[in-house]
Design an enzyme around this catalytic site. Structure first.
Site, short mmCIF file in Angstrom:
data_model
loop_
_atom_site.label_atom_id
_atom_site.label_comp_id
_atom_site.label_asym_id
_atom_site.label_seq_id
_atom_site.Cartn_x
_atom_site.Cartn_y
_atom_site.Cartn_z
CB SER A 123 -4.74 1.62 4.93
OG SER A 123 -5.19 1.30 6.22
CE LYS A 182 -8.81 1.56 6.77
NZ LYS A 182 -7.56 1.51 7.57
CB SER A 226 -3.75 2.65 8.75
OG SER A 226 -2.96 1.87 7.90
#
Lengths: 73, 465
Positions: free
Chosen positions: B160, B82, B184
């Site tokens: 996310s 990420k 997330s």
């Protein structure tokens, strides 16, 4: 222990807080943007009101632990 | 093994292929670099492809293995991270257009640990800008565009950790790192039909990771299977002087020596009636499967203002962590209009309200520990709906079941949880089973998840890419 806010006061306080932001950032927001921010402030105020319904005592500490620092030698 | 099979192979399978000479770390790196360039880009799952670094790390892995130096099952396995995890000399954008050129001089601890395990970084993966901390309400909230679901290109990937979920789900990387403050990891894992593990708070160092909320942020893996999650967690977990919140205990993943049946599971049915029928059906079918290896008992969460406490904590810490972006006005460059304004309200949360949330949080942690002490884990759906259409606001699509109470409760208390694929809902989109554990009980929830996957076909299903 704080008294619960009177009904309708969330809107009044949100309005005042939004004006604070306008003053802090003069000219940054449009009228529509301030309305959006005011709505968001209102959500935080409502959440905080809900938290105030939960009774705490003076002995209830925040779930944070401060650690005094001393460099290892 | 065919090309598609390679794309969706587990870490153990890829490790075996390397050791029996059917592939090499360099060949795997080149294969997944190409997958990221094609499939990953199409799904808006990629920010930066790290080709040069990947091929360098892969060659090193190849030389080490050839010389008999085996760092373990992750040695030579490609992965994506990420884009809130710092990587030396490579942009780390936090998903935010104003920060597209941000570069850090060092790798985050989680990246260092994967490098030490011999894993090969092939790309920085897309995410919702500022990890969603500015209050996004629809999918188009990232400098790379909306995360697209690998099962249905008209649906969102979740956030996310959007790219981490969709890249793993589409076979563009074997595994990925994500992060969770409040949903997330579990949400994109559930929406994309992969396994996603949210570790106990403090299990994985946050050094070098973007801070959204210091007291809630967790780094964790998204993988094809629960077993893969265990392998990755074992590599990245552990104390770190660079993050004073890390737990002192060492996590050891030993699936062969943990039980595979005889579990005591609590069943959380709260909100089930309001969920999408297919989500509910998947969950009820999962309970039938779990009953083969566990005793099941209905439970209810103790009554606390979980969502309100999490809202205040994330709002206040998020505004503080990104004060410079907000006060300096650069937040206006974010992609989602609602995110450009979202941080301002948080700057006005009174310290007394924030501290009240933290005072209640201790009561939450104690009450939940008492509940979880009676069970090996508690199970419930990972989300109340499948992935929303790209064209809709989340509230428009999901209504009141957008956020499950267990999400705020579990994150407030720092509890570990995993989502594993447990069926399909409307528009051919995956549903997820959530297994939540007591603090520090990752081994137990992984054992329950493995027992579930051993009895079901879902984790082996994948979209055609």
């Amino acid at each position: 222990m704080a008294e619960d806010r009177a009904s309708g006061s969330v809107e009044i306080i949100a309005e005042a807080m939004a004006k604070t932001l306008e003053a802090r950032h003069a000219g940054r927001f449009t009228v529509e943007e301030i309305a959006t921010i005011r709505t968001r402030i209102g959500r935080y105020l409502a959440a905080a009101d809900k938290l105030r319904e939960y009774r705490l005592s003076n002995a209830d500490e925040p779930d944070l632990v401060f650690m005094p620092y001393r460099r290892e030698e | 093994m065919g090309s598609t099979e390679l794309a969706f192979a587990s870490i153990r399978d890829l490790a075996r292929l390397i050791r029996c000479g059917e592939t090499t770390p360099t060949a795997l790196a080149e294969y997944f670099l190409d997958r990221l360039e094609t499939v990953g880009r199409r799904l808006n799952a990629v920010v930066t492809i790290t080709r040069e670094r990947a091929l360098r790390e892969a060659r090193l892995a190849e030389e080490e293995l050839a010389a008999g130096y085996d760092r373990g099952l992750l040695h030579g396995i490609p992965y994506g991270a990420k884009d809130l995890l710092a990587t030396a000399g490579i942009p780390t954008t936090w998903g935010a257009a104003p920060l597209r050129d941000q570069v850090f001089p060092e790798d985050a601890t989680a990246i260092v640990r994967l490098r030490d395990a011999g894993a090969v970084l092939v790309g920085k993966l897309a995410m919702v800008e500022i990890a969603g901390g500015m209050g996004y309400t629809q999918p188009n909230a990232s400098l790379t565009g909306p995360g697209i679901n690998p099962w249905n290109e008209d649906a969102w990937s979740g956030g996310s950790s959007s790219g981490s979920g969709s890249a793993v789900g589409a076979g563009a990387v074997p595994f990925a790192l994500g992060s969770e403050t409040w949903g997330s990891i579990l949400v994109p894992a559930s929406y994309c039909g992969v396994a996603g593990l949210r570790p106990t708070y403090g299990r994985v160092s946050r050094r070098g990771a973007m801070a959204l909320c210091w007291t809630l942020d967790k780094i964790g893996p998204l993988c094809r299977t629960a077993d893969d999650c265990g392998l990755v967690l074992a590599a990245i977990a552990g104390p770190d002087p660079g993050d004073p919140t890390t737990l002192p205990s060492v996590f050891q993943y030993a699936p062969a020596s943990t039980r595979s049946a005889g579990f005591r599971l609590g069943v959380l049915r709260e909100g089930l009636d309001a969920m999408q029928p297919e989500v509910r059906d998947s969950f009820l079918a999962s309970l039938d499967v779990l009953a083969e290896c566990a005793t099941l008992e209905d439970v209810a969460l103790p009554d606390f203002p979980y969502g309100e406490a999490a809202t205040i904590i994330v709002g206040a810490e998020g505004a503080a962590a990104h004060e410079e972006l907000i006060e300096g006005g650069r937040i206006a460059g974010l992609t989602a209009p609602e995110c450009r304004l979202g941080g301002y309200a948080g700057t006005l949360i009174p310290a007394v309200d924030y501290l009240r949330a933290l005072r209640i949080r201790r009561h939450v942690a104690v009450a939940l520990d008492q509940l979880f002490a009676r069970h090996d884990a508690i199970v419930c759906p990972a989300t109340g709906v499948v992935a929303s259409p790209l064209s809709l606001n989340f509230d428009e699509y999901a209504g009141t079941v957008r956020r499950l109470t267990i999400g705020s409760a579990g994150n407030l208390a720092g509890l570990p949880a995993i989502s594993v694929h447990n069926g399909f809902g409307e528009r051919g989109l995956p549903t997820g089973l959530q297994i939540v554990g007591r603090t520090g009980a990752e081994s137990t929830i992984l054992a329950v998840a493995r027992a579930y996957e051993a009895r079901t076909p879902w984790h082996a299903k994948h979209p055609t890419w």
